[in-house]
Design an enzyme around this catalytic site. Structure first.
Site, PDB file in Angstrom:
ATOM      1  N   CYS A   1       0.716  -1.094   0.160  1.00 49.08           N
ATOM      2  CA  CYS A   1       0.112  -0.008  -0.049  1.00 49.08           C
ATOM      3  C   CYS A   1       0.726   1.220  -0.220  1.00 49.08           C
ATOM      4  O   CYS A   1       1.624   1.471  -1.007  1.00 49.08           O
ATOM      5  CB  CYS A   1      -0.995  -0.048   1.286  1.00 49.08           C
TER       6      CYS A   1
ATOM      7  N   HIS B   1      -3.893  -5.209   0.149  1.00 47.74           N
ATOM      8  CA  HIS B   1      -3.308  -5.416   1.439  1.00 47.74           C
ATOM      9  C   HIS B   1      -3.531  -6.979   1.350  1.00 47.74           C
ATOM     10  O   HIS B   1      -4.600  -7.257   1.524  1.00 47.74           O
ATOM     11  CB  HIS B   1      -4.142  -5.012   2.475  1.00 47.74           C
TER      12      HIS B   1
ATOM     13  N   GLU C   1      -2.414  -8.878   3.592  1.00 46.91           N
ATOM     14  CA  GLU C   1      -2.780  -9.238   5.049  1.00 46.91           C
ATOM     15  C   GLU C   1      -4.278  -9.266   5.225  1.00 46.91           C
ATOM     16  O   GLU C   1      -4.899  -9.828   6.526  1.00 46.91           O
ATOM     17  CB  GLU C   1      -1.771  -8.721   6.048  1.00 46.91           C
TER      18      GLU C   1
END
Lengths: 213, 257
Positions: A84, A193, A195
């Site tokens: 990001c 993202h 994650e």
């Protein structure tokens, strides 16, 4: 000795999620969330996450010497994953906050989505928030086990454009075409993202832990 | 390539337990929010919203602990709302693993709080929750006002103007609940959703009133919502997330399946 994977923490937002997701997919690697430039240099792999505004991110990493450490890690040929704002910080320049010089690892620009209009002529909402598809532009070990056009979770108002084709590893479209993933030798950077991108994201992180550039 | 519309199950959590009940067929303890979130993640939910309805101060620590456990096991975005009053509250929630925080009453009390929060933490993690109720008569032009304290306290503030002001101040997303529809199962207030969605440049989550899958479709297609939030239809296993997604896709909506 087992590898150490450093996750850069420079005190903004939710930077721990990347560490938690890496712990989930790690097989023996030690995941170290750190703000210490020296620990960064000593790590075998580095994740450079990011949220929030790029001016603040650049300010903090410059003041703390983390900018130099990131460049040293890259020069040393160690695998580095930007996420990001961490991806955006690797570009030349961002037009966010009246313009910010970035680390210049990639020749791209970070530009505002602006008043884009979708197929329907409707104004597109900014931030670009949610699950969008990523087209794999070139084969890359980071895409192993991930179907082309898989959806990943994005949340950003600025995006990377102007990269040479060979550096655009993943493409995305939201009113305009932009780089969802950029790569150069030992650096891989993603706008989304991983994650927070469920199975596809965890697979990408697992690929990063195995990547031998 | 198109951005998918999102389905967001919402968990009401009090002192670390999901209240209002959640029923999964094969789950023993439906009250543990971490377990519930994990089930929704597996079922394909696009995000999870965690509404902390805890009143007492001590229980806030339980909330942080729950958020932390959830964030280490559920790898989709997590929004936490309820009782967010200070920048330190936001900091604590983000550190615990929340990706976004939702601000409601505190924004009404002090609108600048939203500006400060967005400047400090970034607009992408600041959601402003708006509870709106229709105040116009039948022959009048539609008008909604915002209410605070779970819809009990009127403020006299126009909902559309308020949504615009909050996005000017840096809110990255609006969570819009119709107090008239909440709990009715009669569907979203479509006119309200459309009015807010057209008025602001940021994504809008529609909430309040979902009773069937067509309501979700209507919220997106007629209301212009970017995401739909629901609790009871999923909690009580009336529909699965997968069924909802397939239904919406069959109605021509881009979904992550």
């Amino acid at each position: 000795m087992s590898e150490t994977v450093a996750v850069l923490d420079y005190g903004m937002g939710n930077l721990h999620s990347a560490g938690k997701a890496l712990e989930r997919v790690a097989s023996g690697q030690r995941i170290l969330v750190t703000s210490d430039p020296q620990q960064l240099r000593q790590a075998d792999r580095v994740v450079f996450p990011g949220v929030g505004a790029i001016r603040h991110c650049m300010k903090v990493i410059t003041e703390t010497g983390l900018d130099r450490a990131i460049l040293d890690v890259i020069d040393a040929g160690k695998p580095l994953l930007g996420v990001c704002v961490g991806m955006q910080a690797l570009m030349d320049f961002s037009e966010e906050n009246q313009g910010v010089d970035c680390l210049g690892v990639f020749p791209g620009q970070v530009t505002f989505f602006g008043e884009q209009h979708g197929d329907t002529g409707q104004r597109l909402k900014v931030p670009h928030m949610g699950w969008n598809q990523v087209r794999q532009m070139h084969p890359h070990p980071m895409w192993a086990g991930i179907a082309d056009d898989s959806r990943f979770y994005f949340v950003h108002s600025y995006c990377v454009t102007g990269l040479p084709d060979e550096q655009v590893s993943g493409g995305c479209e939201y009113g305009i075409q932009f780089a969802a993933a950029a790569t150069r030798r030992n650096v891989f950077a993603v706008q989304f993202h991983p994650e927070k991108s469920a199975d596809a994201g965890l697979q990408l992180l697992e690929n990063f832990l195995r990547w031998q550039p | 390539m198109t951005l998918a519309k999102r389905i967001i199950p919402c968990l009401d959590v009090d002192a670390g337990r999901v209240v209002k009940g959640v029923q999964f067929v094969d789950i023993r303890d439906a009250g543990d929010p971490v377990e519930v979130a994990r089930r929704y993640n597996e079922a394909g939910a696009d995000e999870i919203t965690f509404l902390d309805i805890t009143a007492s101060h001590q229980d806030r620590d339980t909330t942080l602990d729950t958020v932390e456990r959830m964030a280490s096991q559920v790898f989709i975005p997590l929004t936490v709302g309820g009782g967010v009053r200070t920048l330190q509250d936001i900091r604590n929630l983000l550190n615990a693993g929340a990706d976004k925080v939702s601000i409601n009453s505190a924004a009404v009390r002090d609108p600048d709080f939203v500006r400060e929060a967005a400047e400090r933490f970034g607009a992408q993690c600041i959601v402003v929750a708006i509870d709106a109720k229709k105040v116009s008569g039948e022959s009048e032009r539609n008008r909604w006002e915002i209410f605070t304290h779970g819809g009990r306290k009127p403020t006299g503030i126009d909902a559309v103007e308020w949504a615009q002001r909050m996005t000017d101040y840096g809110a990255g997303e609006i969570l819009l609940t119709s107090m008239d529809r909440d709990g009715t199962k009669n569907g979203f207030d479509i006119a309200l959703t459309r009015a807010i969605s057209d008025a602001v440049p940021v994504p809008v989550i529609a909430s309040g009133g979902v009773g069937n899958l067509q309501h979700l479709v209507d919220g997106v297609i007629q209301g212009g919502a970017d995401a739909v939030l629901a609790a009871s239809i999923f909690h009580f296993a009336e529909y699965t997330i997968g069924e909802a997604k397939r239904f919406m896709r069959n109605a021509g909506i881009e979904m992550r399946l």
